[in-house]
Structures are given as structure tokens and as C-alpha cells.
Design a protein around this motif. Structure first.
Motif, PDB file in Angstrom:
ATOM      1  N   ASN A 131      17.410  53.753  46.478  1.00 13.14           N
ATOM      2  CA  ASN A 131      17.901  53.933  45.115  1.00 13.14           C
ATOM      3  C   ASN A 131      19.419  53.746  45.049  1.00 13.14           C
ATOM      4  N   ILE A 132      20.114  54.293  46.066  1.00 14.23           N
ATOM      5  CA  ILE A 132      21.569  54.159  46.093  1.00 14.23           C
ATOM      6  C   ILE A 132      21.927  52.671  46.192  1.00 14.23           C
ATOM      7  N   GLY A 133      21.267  51.982  47.126  1.00 14.73           N
ATOM      8  CA  GLY A 133      21.561  50.548  47.328  1.00 14.73           C
ATOM      9  C   GLY A 133      21.237  49.737  46.085  1.00 14.73           C
ATOM     10  N   ALA A 134      20.035  50.004  45.484  1.00 17.81           N
ATOM     11  CA  ALA A 134      19.582  49.206  44.338  1.00 17.81           C
ATOM     12  C   ALA A 134      20.410  49.496  43.094  1.00 17.81           C
ATOM     13  N   GLY A 135      20.782  50.765  42.907  1.00 19.13           N
ATOM     14  CA  GLY A 135      21.453  51.151  41.667  1.00 19.13           C
ATOM     15  C   GLY A 135      22.948  50.904  41.667  1.00 19.13           C
ATOM     16  N   ALA A 136      23.617  51.147  42.813  1.00 17.01           N
ATOM     17  CA  ALA A 136      25.083  51.128  42.792  1.00 17.01           C
ATOM     18  C   ALA A 136      25.661  49.723  42.597  1.00 17.01           C
ATOM     19  N   GLU A 137      25.178  48.758  43.387  1.00 16.10           N
ATOM     20  CA  GLU A 137      25.760  47.413  43.285  1.00 16.10           C
ATOM     21  C   GLU A 137      25.480  46.777  41.930  1.00 16.10           C
ATOM     22  N   THR A 138      24.277  47.040  41.379  1.00 11.18           N
ATOM     23  CA  THR A 138      23.931  46.450  40.081  1.00 11.18           C
ATOM     24  C   THR A 138      24.811  47.032  38.965  1.00 11.18           C
ATOM     25  N   VAL A 139      25.002  48.359  39.023  1.00 13.11           N
ATOM     26  CA  VAL A 139      25.826  48.999  37.989  1.00 13.11           C
ATOM     27  C   VAL A 139      27.282  48.541  38.130  1.00 13.11           C
ATOM     28  N   SER A 140      27.753  48.479  39.381  1.00 12.89           N
ATOM     29  CA  SER A 140      29.132  48.047  39.608  1.00 12.89           C
ATOM     30  C   SER A 140      29.343  46.614  39.108  1.00 12.89           C
ATOM     31  N   ALA A 141      28.412  45.715  39.463  1.00 11.47           N
ATOM     32  CA  ALA A 141      28.551  44.311  39.055  1.00 11.47           C
ATOM     33  C   ALA A 141      28.496  44.176  37.533  1.00 11.47           C
ATOM     34  N   THR A 142      27.603  44.966  36.900  1.00 10.25           N
ATOM     35  CA  THR A 142      27.461  44.884  35.445  1.00 10.25           C
ATOM     36  C   THR A 142      28.739  45.379  34.756  1.00 10.25           C
ATOM     37  N   ALA A 143      29.257  46.522  35.226  1.00 14.41           N
ATOM     38  CA  ALA A 143      30.467  47.075  34.597  1.00 14.41           C
ATOM     39  C   ALA A 143      31.639  46.098  34.763  1.00 14.41           C
ATOM     40  N   GLN A 144      31.738  45.495  35.964  1.00 16.13           N
ATOM     41  CA  GLN A 144      32.828  44.525  36.180  1.00 16.13           C
ATOM     42  C   GLN A 144      32.673  43.328  35.252  1.00 16.13           C
ATOM     43  N   ALA A 145      31.419  42.855  35.104  1.00 15.94           N
ATOM     44  CA  ALA A 145      31.185  41.668  34.270  1.00 15.94           C
ATOM     45  C   ALA A 145      31.534  41.954  32.811  1.00 15.94           C
ATOM     46  N   VAL A 146      31.126  43.143  32.319  1.00 13.58           N
ATOM     47  CA  VAL A 146      31.408  43.474  30.913  1.00 13.58           C
ATOM     48  C   VAL A 146      32.923  43.439  30.680  1.00 13.58           C
ATOM     49  N   LEU A 147      33.686  44.100  31.569  1.00 13.20           N
ATOM     50  CA  LEU A 147      35.139  44.135  31.364  1.00 13.20           C
ATOM     51  C   LEU A 147      35.769  42.762  31.558  1.00 13.20           C
ATOM     52  N   TYR A 148      35.276  42.025  32.576  1.00 15.47           N
ATOM     53  CA  TYR A 148      35.825  40.697  32.850  1.00 15.47           C
ATOM     54  C   TYR A 148      35.671  39.783  31.626  1.00 15.47           C
ATOM     55  N   TYR A 149      34.453  39.754  31.067  1.00 10.85           N
ATOM     56  CA  TYR A 149      34.230  38.850  29.931  1.00 10.85           C
ATOM     57  C   TYR A 149      34.958  39.324  28.675  1.00 10.85           C
ATOM     58  N   LEU A 150      35.097  40.644  28.512  1.00 13.05           N
ATOM     59  CA  LEU A 150      35.857  41.132  27.352  1.00 13.05           C
ATOM     60  C   LEU A 150      37.335  40.755  27.506  1.00 13.05           C
ATOM     61  N   LEU A 151      37.837  40.837  28.748  1.00 13.40           N
ATOM     62  CA  LEU A 151      39.245  40.460  28.960  1.00 13.40           C
ATOM     63  C   LEU A 151      39.452  38.962  28.745  1.00 13.40           C
ATOM     64  N   ARG A 152      38.426  38.180  29.109  1.00 15.12           N
ATOM     65  CA  ARG A 152      38.512  36.728  28.913  1.00 15.12           C
ATOM     66  C   ARG A 152      38.381  36.347  27.441  1.00 15.12           C
ATOM     67  N   HIS A 153      37.831  37.254  26.622  1.00 16.21           N
ATOM     68  CA  HIS A 153      37.625  36.961  25.195  1.00 16.21           C
ATOM     69  C   HIS A 153      38.277  38.057  24.361  1.00 16.21           C
ATOM     70  N   PRO A 154      39.613  38.005  24.201  1.00 14.39           N
ATOM     71  CA  PRO A 154      40.337  39.092  23.529  1.00 14.39           C
ATOM     72  C   PRO A 154      39.817  39.382  22.122  1.00 14.39           C
ATOM     73  N   GLU A 155      39.244  38.373  21.456  1.00 17.60           N
ATOM     74  CA  GLU A 155      38.762  38.627  20.086  1.00 17.60           C
ATOM     75  C   GLU A 155      37.609  39.636  20.108  1.00 17.60           C
ATOM     76  N   TYR A 156      36.754  39.558  21.153  1.00 18.13           N
ATOM     77  CA  TYR A 156      35.635  40.510  21.255  1.00 18.13           C
ATOM     78  C   TYR A 156      36.131  41.867  21.744  1.00 18.13           C
TER      79      TYR A 156
END
Ligand code: HEM
Length: 242
Positions: free
Chosen positions: A177-202
Motif C-alpha cells: 500500500n505504501i509503495g502503490a499509494g505514495a509514488e502515485t500521489v506524489s506524481a499526481t500532486a507534482q503534475a497538478v502544480l507543474y501544469y498549473l505553473l505552466r498555464h498561469p491563466e488556469y
């Protein structure tokens, strides 16, 4: 994940499913909030010092600590220490190569890391994650005030049907559970912030939505799950359902 027999896999998944219910996970929210508070203060420190924020590291520290809290009520302490304790997270990266190859050659795995002799002789590579899981499982045996976390749900399921889940199954499920949950949540949170930073209007739009809800007094100082669920644009950014 550790089950090769499809029939047993379904049976185990059923026995473990209670731990994953939304109502059960939201009970852990105050403890996730503690990790979040610490995470925020670390970001404030980094921001004050002008140091760069390595998303890859910090979101992994955060996600692993949250998974420790929801699985067995114990954070790994990565956010607190601000470091990858004993290189535990980096080592899970190398483990992926091992798993992707050995997953196809189970007989070879059974001779190497899967060999019970290795663990009995203490020859298996240990890690901060594995050791913390083991300690958390041991500690809860003597702790009358354990929380109703995922592991408790699984122990309850075992108490009512001991033939369906062994103690080893529960320990395996916790580590997986730790392995399956942590990397997916980390990658998702990074992606959300990364794409929001790349798209200042959003980014601006999501900020305005949060500010407006805050001005209407609809948000706690640390936004709660049920409050965030009412912010449609934020949900569109974080949810896979859109
Ligand atoms: C963005 C987040 C996530 C994504 C995209 C994701 C995706 C997936 C996928 C595609 C699978 C394989 C399903 C299958 O074989 O049928 C899986 C399995 C699994 N995931 Fe996640 N996951 C996420 C978050 C989590 C979290 C937060 C947890 C734990 C709290 C978790 C625990 C698991 C477990 C235990 C399995 C194995 C299930 C089994 O063997 O039956 N995942 N996940």
C-alpha cells in the motif's frame, strides 16, 4: 499485489477493501492535516531562504508520510527531517527494476529475495520504509489506543475470517500500500502544480475560486476534503473524472 493466484487475489482484495472506503480514509483527515501543516511550514522556510523547492523530493516525502498515517497511524518522518532517511525513497526506485524483471521470473525471485532463508538469516536488504512498517505493526500490539486506520480495518477483517487473511498477508498489504499509494500521489500532486505553473491563466482561475470561497467564509484555514469537493475548477484540475 503479492498474490499470483487470481482466485485468492479476488478474495484478498475483498477482505482488504474496507480499509479503502472513503468514509474510512476521511477519518484520517486530521492526521493528514498535521503532515500538511508541517509541509507548509517547510515550504515557508524554503521560500524565506530563497532556496529552490525540489518537487520530486518534497512531494515524495509528503506522500510517504501521509501513506504511513493512513495505513498504520505512523508518519515516516520524511517531512519532519526534510530528507530521504537512509535513502529509503531512492531505493524504491531501484526496486522497480528488480520487480519488473523478477515479476516475470518468479522461480528466480523465490531463490533470491523471496527465499524465506534470506529473511530468517537477516540477509534481506532492509530499509527505513520496511523497518518503520515492521515497528508500527509491533508497536500497535501493545498500544490500547490504536486508531481505526487501514491496518485496523484489515485486522478486524482477519478477526472475523481468519482463514481469508493471514498476518503475513496484512503486513504484505501494508508495505504494498505504501509503495502503490505514495509514488502515485506524489506524481499526481507534482503534475497538478507543474501544469498549473505552466498555464498561469488556469493557476489564476483556481486561485480566484479559492479566494472567493474563502471570502464567503466557506473554507477552514486548512481546506478540508468536503470543502475542496465544492470547488468545481479545483476539482477539474485534480480529478481524473473530468
Ligand atoms: C493518482 C493516484 C493513483 C493511481 C493513478 C493509481 C493507479 C493504480 C492502478 C492502475 C492499479 C492497478 C489496478 C489493477 O491492476 O487492476 C493500482 C493498484 C493498486 N493501488 Fe493504486 N493508484 C493511485 C493511488 C493509490 C493510493 C493512494 C493507494 C493506497 C492508499 C493505492 C493502492 C493500490 C493498491 C494496494 C493496488 C493493488 C490492488 C490489487 O492488487 O488488487 N493506489 N493503482
Amino acid at each position: 499485489m503479492s498474490e499470483l493466484d487470481p482466485g485468492r487475489h479476488i478474495q484478498k482484495a475483498r477482505s482488504l477493501s474496507a480499509g479503502f472506503s472513503l468514509s474510512n480514509i476521511t477519518k484520517a483527515e486530521p492526521y493528514i492535516d498535521n503532515v500538511l501543516r508541517l509541509f507548509k511550514s517547510r515550504f515557508d522556510e524554503l521560500s524565506d531562504s530563497g532556496a529552490p523547492v525540489e518537487f520530486q523530493q518534497w512531494f515524495s516525502y509528503f506522500a510517504f508520510d501521509v501513506l504511513g498515517e493512513v495505513t498504520f497511524s505512523k508518519s515516516f518522518g520524511f517531512v519532519q527531517s526534510g530528507s530521504d532517511i537512509r535513502n529509503a525513497i531512492a531505493n524504491t526506485g531501484s526496486l522497480v527494476y528488480y520487480i519488473s524483471i523478477m515479476g516475470n521470473y518468479i522461480w528466480f525471485h523465490n531463490l533470491t529475495l523471496g527465499n524465506p532463508l534470506f529473511s530468517r538469516l537477516g540477509l534481506q536488504p532492509n530499509s527505513h520504509i520496511f523497518d518503520t512498517c515492521l515497528l508500527a505493526v509491533e508497536n500497535r500490539k501493545n498500544n490500547p489506543e490504536v486508531r481505526h486506520d487501514m491496518m485496523q480495518r484489515w485486522l478486524d477483517a482477519r478477526a472475523s475470517h481468519p482463514d481469508r487473511l493471514s498476518e503475513n498477508d496484512i503486513f504484505g498489504a501494508a508495505v504494498a500500500n505504501i509503495g502503490a499509494g505514495a509514488e502515485t500521489v506524489s506524481a499526481t500532486a507534482q503534475a497538478v502544480l507543474y501544469y498549473l505553473l505552466r498555464h498561469p491563466e488556469y493557476m489564476k482561475r483556481v486561485q480566484s475560486e479559492i479566494d472567493a470561497a474563502q471570502a464567503r467564509g466557506e473554507l477552514s484555514s486548512l481546506i478540508q476534503y468536503h470543502e475542496a469537493a465544492k470547488l468545481p475548477f479545483l476539482q477539474a484540475c485534480v480529478s481524473s473524472q473530468y
